[in-house]
Scaffold this motif. Structure first.
Motif, PDB file in Angstrom:
ATOM      1  N   TYR A 191     -38.670  12.914  -2.836  1.00 47.11           N
ATOM      2  CA  TYR A 191     -38.141  12.995  -1.620  1.00 47.11           C
ATOM      3  C   TYR A 191     -36.483  12.245  -2.294  1.00 47.11           C
ATOM      4  CZ  TYR A 191     -42.110  12.316   0.874  1.00 47.11           C
ATOM      5  OH  TYR A 191     -43.000  13.074   1.736  1.00 47.11           O
ATOM      6  N   ALA A 192     -35.332  12.757  -2.278  1.00 46.89           N
ATOM      7  CA  ALA A 192     -33.980  12.340  -1.683  1.00 46.89           C
ATOM      8  C   ALA A 192     -34.080  11.018  -1.712  1.00 46.89           C
ATOM      9  CB  ALA A 192     -33.248  13.691  -0.991  1.00 46.89           C
ATOM     10  N   ALA A 193     -33.467  10.561  -2.561  1.00 50.17           N
ATOM     11  CA  ALA A 193     -32.876   9.146  -2.636  1.00 50.17           C
ATOM     12  C   ALA A 193     -31.385   8.361  -3.606  1.00 50.17           C
ATOM     13  CB  ALA A 193     -33.959   8.306  -2.660  1.00 50.17           C
ATOM     14  N   GLY A 194     -30.817   7.537  -3.400  1.00 53.25           N
ATOM     15  CA  GLY A 194     -29.492   6.761  -3.906  1.00 53.25           C
ATOM     16  C   GLY A 194     -29.344   6.035  -3.863  1.00 53.25           C
ATOM     17  N   LEU A 195     -29.228   5.701  -5.110  1.00 52.74           N
ATOM     18  CA  LEU A 195     -28.424   3.784  -5.129  1.00 52.74           C
ATOM     19  C   LEU A 195     -27.874   3.128  -4.560  1.00 52.74           C
ATOM     20  CD1 LEU A 195     -27.975   4.120  -8.928  1.00 52.74           C
ATOM     21  CD2 LEU A 195     -30.166   3.281  -7.022  1.00 52.74           C
ATOM     22  N   GLY A 196     -27.194   2.129  -3.773  1.00 55.39           N
ATOM     23  CA  GLY A 196     -26.634   2.264  -2.727  1.00 55.39           C
ATOM     24  C   GLY A 196     -25.531   2.043  -3.233  1.00 55.39           C
ATOM     25  N   ILE A 197     -24.706   1.879  -4.514  1.00 56.39           N
ATOM     26  CA  ILE A 197     -23.430   1.605  -4.623  1.00 56.39           C
ATOM     27  C   ILE A 197     -22.684   3.308  -4.740  1.00 56.39           C
ATOM     28  CG2 ILE A 197     -24.067   1.869  -7.358  1.00 56.39           C
ATOM     29  CD1 ILE A 197     -20.553   0.024  -5.606  1.00 56.39           C
TER      30      ILE A 197
END
Length: 185
Positions: free
Chosen positions: A136-142
């Motif tokens: 799944y696509a994810a990303g860091l909060g920053i």
């Protein structure tokens, strides 16, 4: 004036002795206070120097044998630490929009998307978009915060970035909402 008035009340020797005794008492009363102040200042100086060295050693990066484990993140496997000097007066991301600003933002945000497994996604209780090759696509909060800052600038300079955007249309409303609900006319 009588002769009694002209004679000093105490003879000179007694006056000098009284002045000396008075200064002596005053000095004796001040000595413990000065000693306490000097000792306190030395103790505070030692504490400040100790704390400065302690903070300095902490701020020079994490030690290779640190006993504090990293918190879980799907990015832990790819995180690399490097020492960098601060760039003062870095104006690459400020000012009016330009092609170079767009390039800087692209480079800054490049590689901020991650692929996470179903287990990792469930561990955090999030939904995401399934990727074609699995995961799944994810990303860091920053990265998301930087993306939103970029959207704010795009909206502030919408005449440059969205010259054909209709202020009455749905795309305008979506762009405005994405930029943080700015009410810029």
């Amino acid at each position: 004036m009588s002769s009694d008035e002209l004679t000093s009340f105490l003879d000179e020797h007694e006056q000098e002795k009284d002045e000396h005794d008075s200064r002596s008492k005053h000095t004796r009363r001040r000595a413990p206070v000065i000693t306490i102040l000097v000792v306190t200042n030395i103790a505070l100086l030692v504490a400040c120097v100790f704390l400065a060295f302690k903070l300095s050693s902490i701020s020079h990066g994490r030690s290779a044998n640190s006993s504090v484990p990293d918190p879980y993140s799907p990015a832990n496997a790819v995180i690399e630490y490097e020492q960098r000097k601060m760039i003062f007066n870095d104006t690459r991301f400020t000012g009016y929009p330009s092609a170079s600003w767009e390039d800087y933002m692209h480079d800054l945000l490049e590689g901020t998307l991650l692929r996470v497994s179903d287990d990792e996604l469930q561990q955090h209780g999030f939904d995401s978009i399934p990727l074609k090759d699995g995961g799944y696509a994810a990303g860091l909060g920053i990265a998301h915060n930087l993306h939103c800052v970029k959207k704010i600038k795009l909206f502030l300079y919408r005449d440059y970035f969205y010259s054909d955007l209709d202020p009455e249309g749905a795309e305008y409303a979506h762009t405005q909402e994405h930029a943080g609900g700015l009410l810029v006319s």
